[in-house]
Design a protein around this motif. Sequence first.
Motif, PDB file in Angstrom:
ATOM      1  N   LEU A  91       0.754  -1.468  -0.082  1.00 59.56           N
ATOM      2  CA  LEU A  91       0.006  -0.010  -0.022  1.00 59.56           C
ATOM      3  C   LEU A  91       0.787   1.129  -0.124  1.00 59.56           C
ATOM      4  O   LEU A  91       0.378   2.396  -0.292  1.00 59.56           O
ATOM      5  CB  LEU A  91      -0.775   0.071   1.287  1.00 59.56           C
ATOM      6  N   LEU A 141      -4.670   5.348   3.556  1.00 59.43           N
ATOM      7  CA  LEU A 141      -4.248   4.131   2.860  1.00 59.43           C
ATOM      8  C   LEU A 141      -4.692   2.714   3.692  1.00 59.43           C
ATOM      9  O   LEU A 141      -4.781   1.720   2.678  1.00 59.43           O
ATOM     10  CB  LEU A 141      -2.719   4.079   3.131  1.00 59.43           C
ATOM     11  N   TYR A 193      -7.487   5.774  -1.949  1.00 57.56           N
ATOM     12  CA  TYR A 193      -6.093   5.182  -1.917  1.00 57.56           C
ATOM     13  C   TYR A 193      -5.460   6.095  -2.995  1.00 57.56           C
ATOM     14  O   TYR A 193      -4.050   6.695  -2.450  1.00 57.56           O
ATOM     15  CB  TYR A 193      -6.125   3.889  -2.736  1.00 57.56           C
ATOM     16  N   ARG A 197      -2.130   8.055  -1.428  1.00 60.79           N
ATOM     17  CA  ARG A 197      -0.491   7.966  -1.908  1.00 60.79           C
ATOM     18  C   ARG A 197      -0.025   9.387  -2.350  1.00 60.79           C
ATOM     19  O   ARG A 197       1.164   9.641  -2.431  1.00 60.79           O
ATOM     20  CB  ARG A 197      -0.599   7.261  -3.073  1.00 60.79           C
TER      21      ARG A 197
END
Length: 242
Positions: A91, A141, A193, A197
Amino acid sequence: MNLPNGLTLLRIFIVPILVVVLLTPFSENWFGVPRHILGVALFLGAALTDFLDGHFARSRNQVTRLGQLLDPIADKLLISAALISLVENQLAPAWAVVIIIGREFAVTGLRSIAATDGVVIPASRMGKFKMLVQVMTVALLIVSSVAGKPPVENFGRPFPAIEFWSVPELRAALQHLFGVEPTTASDWQVLLYTAGRAMLWLVVISSCLSMYGYFRAFYRSVVAQRSARAATDTATVSAIRD
């Protein structure tokens, strides 16, 4: 032992439980709760104790040497365990986690050296900002994972640092978000996500900036103090000789 120290110890005890939840199907098999839900609840609960122990220690005048020792250790254990678990689950990229954890060790060592000279380097604004963004990033995450894995199958490519448009799942999620079709749970996981990131870059940058600030504060305080002490000793020796 008091309430602030008890909260700090609780944060330390949560760390191994968090690792088990994030890296194994323990929560699904035993409680029927998806690991990303229980994992983010544990992580945010532990992060909340970081705020509460400092608040209670100051408001109740219960600042102790034990608390001053355990609090930064508990913080680094929690963040390091969460980040390493994210790397194991693909992840988060390992290079970013190495920079973040390396910064934590460097700053801790620097503040320890300063403490030996009786100099306390307080937490900087950039350091506090980094901690807040770090908690938000890790939470995003964790909650975006699917059975402990990322919701897209292109880990290791530039996504989502630069080439956002190259990810079909992200394009579809954005079309559903701003289009007519309803947004699904999978779309939200992809969006979360992507946000996590992207924010990870902000954590890396703020980590480097705050580390520079701590090193500059160290140089100004400790090095200046040692220079002044050396000058005083030299003056004393000269006076004795005279």
